[in-house]
Design a protein around this motif. Structure first.
Motif, PDB file in Angstrom:
ATOM      1  N   MET A 104       0.584  -1.238  -0.169  1.00 57.55           N
ATOM      2  CA  MET A 104      -0.406   0.206  -0.445  1.00 57.55           C
ATOM      3  C   MET A 104       1.076   1.678   0.081  1.00 57.55           C
ATOM      4  O   MET A 104       1.799   1.184   1.021  1.00 57.55           O
ATOM      5  CB  MET A 104      -1.033  -0.383   1.417  1.00 57.55           C
ATOM      6  N   ILE A 105       0.805   2.110  -0.786  1.00 53.70           N
ATOM      7  CA  ILE A 105       1.316   3.606  -1.224  1.00 53.70           C
ATOM      8  C   ILE A 105       1.063   4.539  -0.113  1.00 53.70           C
ATOM      9  O   ILE A 105      -0.701   5.159  -0.656  1.00 53.70           O
ATOM     10  CB  ILE A 105       1.579   3.944  -1.969  1.00 53.70           C
ATOM     11  N   PHE A 106       0.362   5.427   0.791  1.00 54.49           N
ATOM     12  CA  PHE A 106      -0.652   5.937   1.421  1.00 54.49           C
ATOM     13  C   PHE A 106      -0.036   7.288   0.657  1.00 54.49           C
ATOM     14  O   PHE A 106      -1.025   7.755   0.808  1.00 54.49           O
ATOM     15  CB  PHE A 106       0.214   6.592   2.993  1.00 54.49           C
ATOM     16  N   ASN A 107       0.524   7.808  -0.045  1.00 56.88           N
ATOM     17  CA  ASN A 107       0.638   9.448  -0.325  1.00 56.88           C
ATOM     18  C   ASN A 107       1.003   9.334  -1.520  1.00 56.88           C
ATOM     19  O   ASN A 107       2.659   9.071  -2.586  1.00 56.88           O
ATOM     20  CB  ASN A 107       1.624  10.319   0.125  1.00 56.88           C
ATOM     21  N   GLU A 108      -0.256   8.798  -2.838  1.00 51.44           N
ATOM     22  CA  GLU A 108       0.817   8.264  -3.867  1.00 51.44           C
ATOM     23  C   GLU A 108       1.883   8.971  -5.215  1.00 51.44           C
ATOM     24  O   GLU A 108       2.204   8.784  -5.659  1.00 51.44           O
ATOM     25  CB  GLU A 108      -0.589   7.505  -5.201  1.00 51.44           C
ATOM     26  N   GLU A 109       0.376  10.126  -5.452  1.00 49.89           N
ATOM     27  CA  GLU A 109       1.246  11.665  -5.220  1.00 49.89           C
ATOM     28  C   GLU A 109       2.433  11.915  -5.929  1.00 49.89           C
ATOM     29  O   GLU A 109       4.170  11.640  -6.274  1.00 49.89           O
ATOM     30  CB  GLU A 109       0.248  12.809  -5.417  1.00 49.89           C
ATOM     31  N   LEU A 110       3.138  11.751  -4.023  1.00 47.88           N
ATOM     32  CA  LEU A 110       4.322  12.069  -3.243  1.00 47.88           C
ATOM     33  C   LEU A 110       5.653  11.548  -3.723  1.00 47.88           C
ATOM     34  O   LEU A 110       6.548  11.360  -4.187  1.00 47.88           O
ATOM     35  CB  LEU A 110       4.046  13.553  -2.420  1.00 47.88           C
ATOM     36  N   GLU A 111       4.903  10.038  -3.522  1.00 49.52           N
ATOM     37  CA  GLU A 111       5.969   8.731  -3.068  1.00 49.52           C
ATOM     38  C   GLU A 111       6.310   7.850  -4.585  1.00 49.52           C
ATOM     39  O   GLU A 111       7.229   7.342  -4.371  1.00 49.52           O
ATOM     40  CB  GLU A 111       5.639   8.000  -2.480  1.00 49.52           C
ATOM     41  N   THR A 112       5.502   8.442  -5.710  1.00 50.71           N
ATOM     42  CA  THR A 112       5.588   8.755  -6.949  1.00 50.71           C
ATOM     43  C   THR A 112       5.540   9.253  -8.081  1.00 50.71           C
ATOM     44  O   THR A 112       5.857   9.019  -8.544  1.00 50.71           O
ATOM     45  CB  THR A 112       4.288   7.128  -7.306  1.00 50.71           C
ATOM     46  N   LEU A 113       6.671  10.027  -7.662  1.00 49.88           N
ATOM     47  CA  LEU A 113       7.588  11.677  -8.318  1.00 49.88           C
ATOM     48  C   LEU A 113       8.256  10.884  -9.179  1.00 49.88           C
ATOM     49  O   LEU A 113       9.139  10.591  -8.774  1.00 49.88           O
ATOM     50  CB  LEU A 113       7.148  13.223  -7.279  1.00 49.88           C
ATOM     51  N   GLU A 114       8.173  11.449 -10.133  1.00 46.83           N
ATOM     52  CA  GLU A 114       9.553  11.438 -11.089  1.00 46.83           C
ATOM     53  C   GLU A 114      10.334  12.161 -10.742  1.00 46.83           C
ATOM     54  O   GLU A 114      10.138  13.307 -10.228  1.00 46.83           O
ATOM     55  CB  GLU A 114       8.528  11.604 -12.903  1.00 46.83           C
ATOM     56  N   ARG A 115      10.940  12.270 -11.479  1.00 45.96           N
ATOM     57  CA  ARG A 115      12.613  12.421 -10.581  1.00 45.96           C
ATOM     58  C   ARG A 115      12.661  13.883 -10.873  1.00 45.96           C
ATOM     59  O   ARG A 115      13.187  14.740  -9.722  1.00 45.96           O
ATOM     60  CB  ARG A 115      13.707  11.822 -10.902  1.00 45.96           C
ATOM     61  N   ASP A 116      12.781  14.322 -11.849  1.00 45.12           N
ATOM     62  CA  ASP A 116      12.791  16.048 -12.484  1.00 45.12           C
ATOM     63  C   ASP A 116      11.716  16.921 -11.566  1.00 45.12           C
ATOM     64  O   ASP A 116      12.262  17.839 -10.732  1.00 45.12           O
ATOM     65  CB  ASP A 116      12.335  16.346 -13.869  1.00 45.12           C
ATOM     66  N   LYS A 117      10.244  16.561 -11.657  1.00 46.48           N
ATOM     67  CA  LYS A 117       9.147  16.911 -10.299  1.00 46.48           C
ATOM     68  C   LYS A 117       9.819  16.656  -9.255  1.00 46.48           C
ATOM     69  O   LYS A 117      10.071  17.823  -8.143  1.00 46.48           O
ATOM     70  CB  LYS A 117       8.071  16.633 -10.501  1.00 46.48           C
ATOM     71  N   LEU A 118      10.170  15.976  -8.701  1.00 47.08           N
ATOM     72  CA  LEU A 118      10.988  15.979  -6.976  1.00 47.08           C
ATOM     73  C   LEU A 118      11.833  16.641  -7.300  1.00 47.08           C
ATOM     74  O   LEU A 118      12.087  17.053  -5.794  1.00 47.08           O
ATOM     75  CB  LEU A 118      11.371  14.643  -6.893  1.00 47.08           C
ATOM     76  N   GLU A 119      12.771  16.899  -7.316  1.00 44.08           N
ATOM     77  CA  GLU A 119      13.785  18.309  -7.638  1.00 44.08           C
ATOM     78  C   GLU A 119      13.237  19.474  -7.745  1.00 44.08           C
ATOM     79  O   GLU A 119      14.133  19.552  -7.016  1.00 44.08           O
ATOM     80  CB  GLU A 119      15.418  17.551  -8.449  1.00 44.08           C
ATOM     81  N   GLU A 120      12.024  19.338  -8.765  1.00 47.66           N
ATOM     82  CA  GLU A 120      12.448  20.776  -8.473  1.00 47.66           C
ATOM     83  C   GLU A 120      11.246  20.726  -7.052  1.00 47.66           C
ATOM     84  O   GLU A 120      11.879  22.399  -7.063  1.00 47.66           O
ATOM     85  CB  GLU A 120      10.814  20.670  -9.579  1.00 47.66           C
ATOM     86  N   LEU A 121      11.151  19.721  -6.477  1.00 46.72           N
ATOM     87  CA  LEU A 121      10.315  20.572  -5.442  1.00 46.72           C
ATOM     88  C   LEU A 121      11.003  20.651  -3.612  1.00 46.72           C
ATOM     89  O   LEU A 121      10.930  21.331  -3.214  1.00 46.72           O
ATOM     90  CB  LEU A 121       9.157  19.350  -4.698  1.00 46.72           C
ATOM     91  N   GLN A 122      11.921  19.696  -4.085  1.00 44.91           N
ATOM     92  CA  GLN A 122      13.153  19.383  -3.039  1.00 44.91           C
ATOM     93  C   GLN A 122      13.741  21.248  -3.300  1.00 44.91           C
ATOM     94  O   GLN A 122      14.737  21.802  -2.205  1.00 44.91           O
ATOM     95  CB  GLN A 122      14.188  18.487  -3.442  1.00 44.91           C
ATOM     96  N   LEU A 123      14.294  21.980  -4.908  1.00 45.99           N
ATOM     97  CA  LEU A 123      14.668  23.129  -4.376  1.00 45.99           C
ATOM     98  C   LEU A 123      14.220  24.265  -3.856  1.00 45.99           C
ATOM     99  O   LEU A 123      15.022  24.964  -3.340  1.00 45.99           O
ATOM    100  CB  LEU A 123      15.333  23.144  -5.830  1.00 45.99           C
ATOM    101  N   ASN A 124      12.447  24.262  -4.856  1.00 43.09           N
ATOM    102  CA  ASN A 124      12.018  24.951  -3.473  1.00 43.09           C
ATOM    103  C   ASN A 124      11.671  24.771  -2.560  1.00 43.09           C
ATOM    104  O   ASN A 124      12.296  26.130  -0.962  1.00 43.09           O
ATOM    105  CB  ASN A 124      10.018  24.260  -4.514  1.00 43.09           C
ATOM    106  N   ASN A 125      11.813  23.442  -1.582  1.00 46.51           N
ATOM    107  CA  ASN A 125      11.599  24.277   0.095  1.00 46.51           C
ATOM    108  C   ASN A 125      13.013  23.958   0.456  1.00 46.51           C
ATOM    109  O   ASN A 125      12.921  24.325   2.060  1.00 46.51           O
ATOM    110  CB  ASN A 125      11.363  22.302   0.219  1.00 46.51           C
ATOM    111  N   LEU A 126      14.109  23.845  -0.799  1.00 40.29           N
ATOM    112  CA  LEU A 126      15.631  24.295  -0.031  1.00 40.29           C
ATOM    113  C   LEU A 126      15.873  25.335   0.321  1.00 40.29           C
ATOM    114  O   LEU A 126      15.916  26.375   1.311  1.00 40.29           O
ATOM    115  CB  LEU A 126      16.968  23.319  -0.813  1.00 40.29           C
ATOM    116  N   GLN A 127      15.550  26.058  -0.544  1.00 43.06           N
ATOM    117  CA  GLN A 127      15.645  27.727  -0.803  1.00 43.06           C
ATOM    118  C   GLN A 127      14.742  27.958   0.614  1.00 43.06           C
ATOM    119  O   GLN A 127      15.164  28.630   0.898  1.00 43.06           O
ATOM    120  CB  GLN A 127      14.946  28.454  -2.136  1.00 43.06           C
TER     121      GLN A 127
END
Length: 442
Positions: free
Chosen positions: A1-24
């Protein structure tokens, strides 16, 4: 079971975009609100606008546990006390404890990642979860508790201790999931057998174990004794608590990192440079969503490696290996580097011994020396006529010494003791007794 399908299966480019935004956002927050970080950034000639890519993370200074202790208790908080809803703290066994703070959003985010973790390990809202992690200042109990409630699993807040009562509740409440340290799970299994209960015939199906180092061999022992799937969970209070990463039940091959909440690096602890994926080094973690106590490039002291291959469970997040050991636990025995719990594998191959052990560290000149204390099983003790000088005991000593020599390339002294003479713990097991500082003082 995947609890948060949207965030746990993000494509790498989308994930890194999110990471950079939160890092800044995190870098700007600590610069504005934490004098310690503003001073460190200024010393390095940095300001928040310099972080334009994830690679720019390497420009930022490290944070170490000493920094938290030096600013005890509230000096690194980025939120005013009116916005802080909870404090946790480490045990403080080596001086002042490290104090960590949580805003209401921090608590909600923590519950989210632990809910993901329980789901990844096999739990579902239809189950009952027996939570035997300690409640209180230790983050384990409340961390798993709120994650369980977020998932919707029926959560039993039994906490640690009172093993007889734990067993009664397991029999009566019929839980599918148990959460505890691996050593305490073994202790429960041992006590069940003493009561004439077969540990493999309970309702338990999955275990979520962490808070102390444990090996693949220990996993196999727990799974065999309790008849469950034993999952490894990782976390540390300085970052948030349990739930930073977790194994999935489908593969049990590396711990999925909650990458939308944390940035992981692996560095060479001597050069401080990053090492390639797959190579072991020191884990360094940056929080991406913490409000009350955001932390930048925290040197965990834990040795592990990162794997970014896609997992069959469907999650796209990177995975970390099991923690191999801690930098400060590494021993140099006759010129060979070894982590204490690497000897566990050899011990668990000897069926006449229990899985309980202690390592006593001392100095032999300039090198570390180790005495491994182990104990006979009840059956073996009877077979040896309760005589620790028996020829069979001597054979076991030689067998274990030989196995450790072959596996770890070091020689250790082995002390075989009677059954139940190694101390049991209802929390973290005391595996290592270090006498080296005592010797230095004397």
């Amino acid at each position: 079971m995947i609890f948060n399908e949207e965030l746990e299966t993000l494509e790498r480019d989308k994930l890194e975009e999110l990471q950079l935004n939160n890092l800044q956002k995190t870098v700007q927050r600590v610069y504005d609100k934490v004098p310690f970080y503003k001073e460190k950034f200024t010393e390095a000639g940095l300001n928040p606008d310099d972080i334009q890519s994830l690679d720019d993370l390497q420009k930022l200074p490290f944070t170490v546990k000493k920094d938290l202790r030096n600013h005890y208790p509230y000096g690194l908080f980025a939120s005013p006390m009116k916005d802080i809803v909870r404090l946790h703290a480490s045990s403080g066994t080596s001086g002042k404890p490290t104090v960590v703070a949580y805003s209401e959003n921090d608590i909600d985010n923590w519950a989210e990642i632990v809910a993901r973790s329980i789901a990844a390990s096999g739990g579902s809202p239809n189950d009952v979860m027996h939570n035997a992690y300690g409640y209180g200042l230790f983050t384990g109990g409340l961390g798993l508790h709120h994650g369980g409630e977020k998932l919707g699993i029926t959560t039993v807040p039994v906490s640690g201790g009172n093993t007889k009562r734990q067993i009664m509740l397991i029999q009566d409440f019929q839980p599918q999931v148990i959460c505890s340290t691996p050593s305490y799970a073994l202790h429960i299994a041992e006590k069940m057998k003493e009561q004439g209960i077969d540990p493999k015939r309970t309702s338990l199906k999955y275990g979520i174990f962490g808070a102390e180092p444990w090996s693949e061999a220990m996993r196999n022992t727990i799974e065999q004794k309790l008849g469950i799937k034993a999952m490894d969970i990782y976390g540390l209070s300085e970052i948030v608590g349990p739930g930073v990463s977790i194994e999935c039940v489908e593969e049990q091959d590396g711990l999925h990192i909650q990458e939308d909440h944390f940035l992981f690096e692996v560095i060479d602890p001597d050069t401080n440079e990053r090492v390639p994926d797959g190579e072991y080094g020191e884990l360094v973690i940056t929080s991406l969503k913490k409000e009350a106590l955001p932390i930048i490039r925290y040197r965990t002291g834990d040795i592990a490696a990162i794997n970014r291959e896609k997992c069959s469970c469907g999650r796209t997040t990177a995975r970390m290996t099991r923690v191999k050991g801690r930098i400060d636990d590494m021993l140099v025995i006759r010129g060979v580097n070894v982590f204490p719990f690497e000897m566990e594998r050899s011990l668990l191959k000897v069926k006449e011994l229990t899985p309980h052990y202690q390592l006593f560290l001392s100095k032999d000149g300039h090198l570390d020396a180790v005495e491994l204390s182990v104990e006979l099983s009840e059956e073996s003790y009877v077979r040896c006529e309760q005589d620790l000088e028996h020829a069979d005991v001597f054979r076991l000593k030689q067998q274990l010494r030989s196995s450790i020599k072959q596996e770890c390339l070091v020689s250790v002294d082995v002390n075989v003791k009677p059954p139940k003479s190694i101390p049991r713990s209802e929390g973290k097991a005391v595996r290592i007794v270090d006498k080296r500082m005592e010797q230095a003082v004397n």
